[in-house]
Design an enzyme around this catalytic site. Structure first.
Site, PDB file in Angstrom:
ATOM      1  N   SER A 103       1.194   5.932  -5.927  1.00  0.00           N
ATOM      2  CA  SER A 103       0.304   5.114  -5.099  1.00  0.00           C
ATOM      3  C   SER A 103      -0.052   5.772  -3.771  1.00  0.00           C
ATOM      4  CB  SER A 103       0.930   3.750  -4.838  1.00  0.00           C
ATOM      5  OG  SER A 103       2.029   3.852  -3.954  1.00  0.00           O
ATOM      6  N   LYS A 221       3.493   2.459   2.154  1.00  0.00           N
ATOM      7  CA  LYS A 221       2.032   2.458   2.159  1.00  0.00           C
ATOM      8  C   LYS A 221       1.553   2.882   3.551  1.00  0.00           C
ATOM      9  CE  LYS A 221       2.018   0.350  -1.920  1.00  0.00           C
ATOM     10  NZ  LYS A 221       1.667   1.051  -3.169  1.00  0.00           N
TER      11      LYS A 221
END
EC number: 3.4.21.89
Length: 450
Positions: A103, A221
């Site tokens: 990701s 993230k």
């Protein structure tokens, strides 16, 4: 130098210096007066030696008398010493994590071991201090046995740090939607399963457990929007307060790569650093769907088999998967999202039936209010209201692999009490499927994470 050694040889001087450092760290920094009891131990060590006389001398005599137990007790001492040293370092200063998914590619790769700086935002104190060390939420060799005891639970507390969460920081945090887990599919969010199958179906086929904040999965993230920002995504490009997000070299978008009929080999993908697990091929049209950085896109256009490279954009503006999962009110998807205001502590907003879906999880789950609706009237803690004042700061997180990331676009805001620290640098990197002997990516070791 000799004079300094003479001064330091004085027990009163050593006691004073050690006591001051101890109070600054364990009392003032942690804001916990109970740590003052440690001064008694320090005083005893330098002056009275009662602990030695009453306990330690007896323990040493026992070891000398029972030589068969001496080796085992030595191992226990070494283990306890390691725990006493490592646990405070992990709690107050740093954490180490391994990247499990793609990701954050191409900024971070699967198999990167990263150093996380807890001091940057200030160490977050554990909510459940009674827990098995060095595991997140499940005891080793078990599938569902919790690694913590909930006999003692503390509210959110963060010690002083030297910075706050900034736009574009790469942040490690506890997964907000990981508070409830259906064990038959632990890698999917409980709330997605509920939307798909219904609550009764989930409880009929699986045990459902709750995890406190500090025992939820760790995610990493990029923080694209901080508290008080307004975010919008147009054609996959992030805009913050009306301005386009700065260029980040590691960001990948999905591209449609057309070929002349000849397939692209895995050797090409390896040379370009493309994760083959993320590559999709449609043989009917001789096209590939490949996540690429801008640099990789330019290289792909020069491959002889390639006839076109075009960025994929999802123009279907409605997705049930997009937070807040109300496509009738908010027809958003991963490439067209917002505008959305990010809640900030102390700010009061008007709430109604239209914008409540954006903030109801904050009001109910993160800030622990009783929330219900009766017709068009909103009740918070039993009182009808049209306003709400946020208690915490919130953040919007996205993966750099923009079309292959489970992030805030799908599960919403990250509260400040879930933030663990900032990703600092890569201290080891191993190619997936290879060992430490033949898979180390030396070009990534000690790379700073930006």
């Amino acid at each position: 130098m000799k004079k300094l050694k003479e001064i330091w040889a004085n027990r009163k001087v050593r006691f004073t210096v050690v006591s001051i450092l101890y109070v600054l760290w364990f009392v003032l920094w942690t804001q916990n007066l109970w740590w003052l009891l440690g001064l008694v131990v320090i005083y005893d060590y330098y002056f009275t030696r009662y602990i030695d006389k009453i306990y330690l001398n007896k323990y040493r005599a026992f070891k000398a008398k029972h030589r068969s137990a001496k080796m085992v007790l030595g191992w226990v001492e070494d283990l306890l010493y390691a725990l006493v040293v490592v646990i405070p370092l992990k709690l107050y200063f740093f954490g180490m994590y391994v990247i499990p998914s793609s990701s954050m590619e191409h900024t971070l790769l699967i198999g990167d071991y990263i150093f996380v700086n807890r001091l940057h935002y200030g160490p977050k104190m554990p909510n459940t201090p009674l827990s098995f060390p060095f595991v997140q939420h499940t005891l080793p060799l078990t599938e569902d046995t919790p690694s913590w005891l909930d006999w003692i639970r503390y509210d959110y507390k963060r010690l002083w740090g030297y910075s706050t969460v900034k736009n574009d920081d790469v942040v490690v945090f506890n997964f907000p939607a990981g508070d409830t887990v259906a064990l038959f599919q632990p890698n999917r969010t409980y709330y997605d399963l509920i939307r798909e199958q219904g609550r009764e179906a989930i409880y009929n086929q699986s045990k459902v457990i709750y995890r406190p904040v500090d025992k939820r999965e760790n995610y990493i993230k990029r923080c694209v929007a901080i508290a008080g920002d307004s975010l919008q995504i147009k054609e996959g490009i992030v805009y913050i307060n009306g301005k386009q997000q700065k260029d980040i070299p590691g960001i990948q978008y999905m591209y449609v790569v057309s070929t002349n009929g000849r397939q692209l080999g895995t050797m090409l993908f390896d040379e370009m650093g493309i994760n083959t697990d993320d590559v999709q091929f449609n043989p009917n049209y001789n096209v590939y769907y490949i996540p690429l950085t801008e640099e990789m896109r330019e290289k792909m256009t020069k491959v002889s088999e390639v006839t076109g490279v075009e960025r994929y954009i999802n123009y279907n503006k409605t997705s049930d998967a997009a937070f807040p999962h109300r496509p009738g009110l908010y027809p958003w998807n991963e490439d067209f999202y917002g505008p959305l205001w990010i809640p900030k502590a102390g700010v009061t907003i008007t709430i109604d039936a239209t914008n409540l879906p954006l903030y109801e999880r904050i009001i109910k789950n993160y800030e622990l209010n009783d929330l219900r609706m009766d017709g068009e009237t909103i009740f918070i803690n039993g009182k009808p209201t049209t306003e709400y004042t946020f208690k915490m700061d919130y953040y919007f997180m996205m993966g750099d692999n923009r079309h292959n990331s489970l992030d805030s676009r799908f599960w919403g805001f990250v509260p400040i009490d879930h933030v663990e620290g900032i990703a600092s640098f890569i201290w080891l990197s191993i190619t997936p499927g290879k060992s430490i002997f033949n898979g180390i990516r030396f070009n990534r070791i000690f790379n700073e994470i930006n």
